[in-house]
Scaffold this motif. Structure first.
Motif, PDB file in Angstrom:
ATOM      1  N   GLY A  48       0.873  -1.186   0.000  1.00 47.20           N
ATOM      2  CA  GLY A  48       0.000   0.000   0.000  1.00 47.20           C
ATOM      3  C   GLY A  48       0.901   1.224   0.000  1.00 47.20           C
ATOM      4  N   TYR A  83      -8.361  -1.560   8.022  1.00 49.47           N
ATOM      5  CA  TYR A  83      -9.634  -2.184   8.441  1.00 49.47           C
ATOM      6  C   TYR A  83     -10.736  -1.839   7.439  1.00 49.47           C
ATOM      7  CZ  TYR A  83     -13.910   0.085  10.152  1.00 49.47           C
ATOM      8  OH  TYR A  83     -15.148   0.659  10.209  1.00 49.47           O
ATOM      9  N   SER A  84     -10.776  -0.573   6.998  1.00 53.69           N
ATOM     10  CA  SER A  84     -11.858  -0.166   6.089  1.00 53.69           C
ATOM     11  C   SER A  84     -11.751  -0.913   4.759  1.00 53.69           C
ATOM     12  CB  SER A  84     -11.870   1.355   5.881  1.00 53.69           C
ATOM     13  OG  SER A  84     -10.911   1.760   4.923  1.00 53.69           O
ATOM     14  N   LEU A  85     -10.523  -1.175   4.318  1.00 51.75           N
ATOM     15  CA  LEU A  85     -10.348  -1.914   3.055  1.00 51.75           C
ATOM     16  C   LEU A  85     -10.756  -3.377   3.231  1.00 51.75           C
ATOM     17  CD1 LEU A  85      -6.883  -0.487   1.853  1.00 51.75           C
ATOM     18  CD2 LEU A  85      -9.173   0.315   1.266  1.00 51.75           C
ATOM     19  N   HIS A  87     -12.935  -4.633   5.301  1.00 49.10           N
ATOM     20  CA  HIS A  87     -14.400  -4.738   5.347  1.00 49.10           C
ATOM     21  C   HIS A  87     -15.028  -4.363   4.000  1.00 49.10           C
ATOM     22  CE1 HIS A  87     -15.214  -4.843   9.975  1.00 49.10           C
ATOM     23  NE2 HIS A  87     -14.351  -5.751   9.581  1.00 49.10           N
ATOM     24  N   ASP A  88     -14.459  -3.370   3.337  1.00 48.02           N
ATOM     25  CA  ASP A  88     -15.013  -2.952   2.036  1.00 48.02           C
ATOM     26  C   ASP A  88     -14.938  -4.086   1.013  1.00 48.02           C
ATOM     27  OD1 ASP A  88     -15.985  -0.685   0.322  1.00 48.02           O
ATOM     28  OD2 ASP A  88     -14.182  -1.219  -0.804  1.00 48.02           O
ATOM     29  N   ARG A  99      -6.575  -7.197  -3.458  1.00 49.39           N
ATOM     30  CA  ARG A  99      -6.304  -5.908  -2.822  1.00 49.39           C
ATOM     31  C   ARG A  99      -4.810  -5.833  -2.593  1.00 49.39           C
ATOM     32  NH1 ARG A  99      -8.616  -1.155  -1.987  1.00 49.39           N
ATOM     33  NH2 ARG A  99     -10.611  -2.133  -1.485  1.00 49.39           N
ATOM     34  N   ARG A 100      -4.230  -4.711  -2.915  1.00 46.66           N
ATOM     35  CA  ARG A 100      -2.796  -4.502  -2.714  1.00 46.66           C
ATOM     36  C   ARG A 100      -1.979  -5.647  -3.343  1.00 46.66           C
ATOM     37  NH1 ARG A 100      -3.025  -2.141   3.568  1.00 46.66           N
ATOM     38  NH2 ARG A 100      -3.252   0.017   2.957  1.00 46.66           N
ATOM     39  N   MET A 156     -16.217   8.279   7.808  1.00 49.82           N
ATOM     40  CA  MET A 156     -16.065   7.185   6.846  1.00 49.82           C
ATOM     41  C   MET A 156     -17.265   6.226   6.808  1.00 49.82           C
ATOM     42  SD  MET A 156     -12.725   4.789   6.438  1.00 49.82           S
ATOM     43  CE  MET A 156     -12.839   3.985   8.017  1.00 49.82           C
ATOM     44  N   ILE A 157     -17.790   5.875   7.970  1.00 54.99           N
ATOM     45  CA  ILE A 157     -18.921   4.921   7.984  1.00 54.99           C
ATOM     46  C   ILE A 157     -20.140   5.523   7.270  1.00 54.99           C
ATOM     47  CG2 ILE A 157     -20.590   3.728   9.480  1.00 54.99           C
ATOM     48  CD1 ILE A 157     -17.997   2.424   9.936  1.00 54.99           C
ATOM     49  N   THR A 184     -13.714   9.041   2.076  1.00 55.08           N
ATOM     50  CA  THR A 184     -12.237   9.025   2.009  1.00 55.08           C
ATOM     51  C   THR A 184     -11.619  10.328   2.517  1.00 55.08           C
ATOM     52  OG1 THR A 184     -12.517   9.518  -0.339  1.00 55.08           O
ATOM     53  CG2 THR A 184     -11.742   7.341   0.198  1.00 55.08           C
ATOM     54  N   PHE A 220      -7.835  13.273  -4.284  1.00 58.51           N
ATOM     55  CA  PHE A 220      -7.492  11.848  -4.199  1.00 58.51           C
ATOM     56  C   PHE A 220      -8.605  11.000  -4.798  1.00 58.51           C
ATOM     57  CE2 PHE A 220      -7.722   7.746  -2.105  1.00 58.51           C
ATOM     58  CZ  PHE A 220      -6.409   7.308  -2.118  1.00 58.51           C
ATOM     59  N   GLN A 221      -9.848  11.338  -4.459  1.00 60.82           N
ATOM     60  CA  GLN A 221     -10.971  10.541  -4.949  1.00 60.82           C
ATOM     61  C   GLN A 221     -11.194  10.744  -6.444  1.00 60.82           C
ATOM     62  OE1 GLN A 221     -12.630   8.181  -3.118  1.00 60.82           O
ATOM     63  NE2 GLN A 221     -13.294   7.588  -5.178  1.00 60.82           N
ATOM     64  N   ASP A 224      -8.708   8.698  -8.048  1.00 61.08           N
ATOM     65  CA  ASP A 224      -9.052   7.283  -7.931  1.00 61.08           C
ATOM     66  C   ASP A 224     -10.075   6.875  -8.996  1.00 61.08           C
ATOM     67  OD1 ASP A 224      -8.004   5.506  -5.687  1.00 61.08           O
ATOM     68  OD2 ASP A 224     -10.058   4.767  -5.942  1.00 61.08           O
ATOM     69  N   LYS A 238      -5.180  -4.285  -8.408  1.00 60.60           N
ATOM     70  CA  LYS A 238      -6.621  -4.589  -8.357  1.00 60.60           C
ATOM     71  C   LYS A 238      -7.214  -4.292  -9.733  1.00 60.60           C
ATOM     72  CE  LYS A 238      -7.668   0.015  -6.582  1.00 60.60           C
ATOM     73  NZ  LYS A 238      -8.169   0.867  -5.525  1.00 60.60           N
ATOM     74  N   ARG A 295      -0.217   9.911  -9.277  1.00 57.66           N
ATOM     75  CA  ARG A 295       0.098   8.519  -8.943  1.00 57.66           C
ATOM     76  C   ARG A 295      -0.513   7.568  -9.966  1.00 57.66           C
ATOM     77  NH1 ARG A 295      -4.522   6.499  -5.683  1.00 57.66           N
ATOM     78  NH2 ARG A 295      -6.059   8.153  -5.810  1.00 57.66           N
TER      79      ARG A 295
HETATM   80  C1  GRG Z   1     -16.109  -0.612   5.189  1.00 53.38           C
HETATM   81  C2  GRG Z   1     -16.279   0.997   7.101  1.00 53.38           C
HETATM   82  C3  GRG Z   1     -15.916   0.745   5.738  1.00 53.38           C
HETATM   83  C4  GRG Z   1     -15.448   1.742   5.026  1.00 53.38           C
HETATM   84  C5  GRG Z   1     -14.908   1.573   3.710  1.00 53.38           C
HETATM   85  C6  GRG Z   1     -12.502   3.839   2.364  1.00 53.38           C
HETATM   86  C7  GRG Z   1     -13.555   2.861   2.171  1.00 53.38           C
HETATM   87  C8  GRG Z   1     -14.660   2.915   3.127  1.00 53.38           C
HETATM   88  C9  GRG Z   1     -13.525   1.928   1.215  1.00 53.38           C
HETATM   89  C10 GRG Z   1     -12.466   1.810   0.231  1.00 53.38           C
HETATM   90  C11 GRG Z   1     -13.057   1.657  -1.115  1.00 53.38           C
HETATM   91  C12 GRG Z   1     -12.276   2.410  -2.086  1.00 53.38           C
HETATM   92  C13 GRG Z   1     -11.461   1.584  -3.023  1.00 53.38           C
HETATM   93  C14 GRG Z   1     -12.339   3.744  -2.117  1.00 53.38           C
HETATM   94  C15 GRG Z   1     -11.585   4.541  -3.049  1.00 53.38           C
HETATM   95  C16 GRG Z   1     -10.558   5.384  -2.395  1.00 53.38           C
HETATM   96  C17 GRG Z   1      -9.659   4.576  -1.541  1.00 53.38           C
HETATM   97  C18 GRG Z   1      -9.846   4.681  -0.078  1.00 53.38           C
HETATM   98  C19 GRG Z   1      -8.730   3.830  -2.077  1.00 53.38           C
HETATM   99  C20 GRG Z   1      -7.769   3.024  -1.305  1.00 53.38           C
HETATM  100  O1  GRG Z   1      -6.850   3.841  -0.645  1.00 53.38           O
HETATM  101  P1  GRG Z   1      -5.333   3.902  -1.121  1.00 53.38           P
HETATM  102  O2  GRG Z   1      -5.283   4.164  -2.599  1.00 53.38           O
HETATM  103  O3  GRG Z   1      -4.892   2.398  -0.865  1.00 53.38           O
HETATM  104  O4  GRG Z   1      -4.576   4.863  -0.243  1.00 53.38           O
HETATM  105  P2  GRG Z   1      -3.496   1.793  -0.407  1.00 53.38           P
HETATM  106  O5  GRG Z   1      -3.651   0.303  -0.667  1.00 53.38           O
HETATM  107  O6  GRG Z   1      -2.398   2.414  -1.224  1.00 53.38           O
HETATM  108  O7  GRG Z   1      -3.369   2.097   1.048  1.00 53.38           O
END
Ligand code: GRG
Length: 297
Positions: A48, A83-85, A87-88, A99-100, A156-157, A184, A220-221, A224, A238, A295
């Motif tokens: 990550g 943790y969020s990843l 669960h997501d 993932r990663r 976040m939730i 995010t 960032f979003q 993404d 991914k 990035r």
């Molecule tokens: C399940 C409680 C709960 C929350 C999930 C943040 C999130 C909320 C879900 C992630 C889904 C996602 C892919 C969102 C897009 C933006 C994001 C957070 C990408 C992942 O973060 P990076 O790019 O990942 O910083 P690395 O792996 O580099 O840490």
């Protein structure tokens, strides 16, 4: 444009963060030979970008603090993010297999273990933040409150809930912005603000850094969403094209690809403006703002 050498900086900071994360697992988790400990380590140590910890350290640096002094907060933020990843990725949410660059936690272990590993990463983060020798009590309380707010039902939730509820619906740009600000943006903002507070920021510096973080959180979003259209799956670890497959509202789907790129660049310009009064010490934050939209993963 800054001549700051971001690649070397990111490499060095990631190395420090990886070591600290490994150490934090030993402090705050069940024995790693237990199943939950193994699953936590599997996901936390999967690589990550470590963007949130690095932003936390860079914000501390920008206000004249010692970046190493905020490492435990940086680790706690990465634990919450991981943790969020975990669960997501679960079947009840996005149902992802990778993932990663490796199997998702529930694929490598099982669903129940992934739920528990996520729960344990979240609670361990607050355990780490609240340990007596981590930070002075008044600062710890401020940071714990801020991070809890950003990651819970005010942040976040709630963002994740809105994301799930948005499936199959048409969102406008302002609803999309609000959703991502929570999902995010809030944790990215808390990462910067925590580093600033622990580094001894004045109220004016804290407000300026919060404004910087709001802009890069949104950028960032947008980035993404753009990567989900034209990113390289091999670099990202991914799949791409998943947003269009699921008919999700994204910046490219609402604004078009070129407009989305221009919007991300404008947000970064605003973020850089917020750092005008910080001088040299904010060079890492400035470069990180550009990195957020340039990035490839
Ligand atoms: C399940 C409680 C709960 C929350 C999930 C943040 C999130 C909320 C879900 C992630 C889904 C996602 C892919 C969102 C897009 C933006 C994001 C957070 C990408 C992942 O973060 P990076 O790019 O990942 O910083 P690395 O792996 O580099 O840490």
């Amino acid at each position: 444009m800054s001549a700051f050498a971001l690649d070397g900086y990111l490499h060095a900071r990631r190395h420090i963060v990886e070591n600290a994360l490994q150490e934090s697992l030993n402090v705050s988790t069940p024995p790693v030979d237990g199943r939950v400990g193994q699953a936590m380590e599997y996901s936390l140590m999967a690589g990550g970008k470590r963007l949130r910890p690095i932003l936390c350290m860079a914000a501390c640096e920008a206000v004249g603090g010692q970046p190493d002094s905020v490492l435990k907060a940086a680790c706690a933020l990465e634990m919450i993010h991981t943790y969020s990843l975990v669960h997501d990725d679960l079947p009840a949410m996005d149902d992802d297999d990778f993932r990663r660059g490796r199997l998702t936690c529930h694929k490598a272990f099982d669903e129940a273990t992934a739920v528990l590993a996520g729960d344990a990463l979240l609670t361990s983060a607050f355990h780490l933040l609240s340990m007596e020798d981590t930070f002075p009590a008044d600062l710890a309380l401020d940071v714990i409150r801020m991070i809890a707010k950003a990651s819970g039902s005010f942040g976040m939730i709630e963002g994740q809930m809105r994301d799930i509820e948005a499936e199959g619906k048409v969102l406008d740009l302002s609803a999309l912005r609000a959703l991502h600000g929570l999902k995010t943006g809030a944790l990215i903002c808390a990462s910067v603000e925590a580093g600033a507070v622990l580094g001894g920021a004045t109220p004016t510096q804290r407000a300026a850094l919060k404004s910087y973080a709001d802009k890069i959180g949104l950028a960032f979003q947008v980035a993404d969403d753009i990567l989900n259209v034209e990113g390289d799956p091999a670099l990202m670890g991914k799949g791409v094209g998943t947003d269009a497959e699921h008919d999700k509202a994204t910046y490219p789907s609402l604004m078009g690809l070129a407009e989305s790129k221009a919007y991300a660049a404008d947000l970064v310009k605003d973020a850089l403006n917020a750092l005008n009064d910080f001088g040299e010490r904010a060079e890492p934050l400035k470069s990180l703002a550009l990195y957020v939209i340039q990035r490839q993963r």
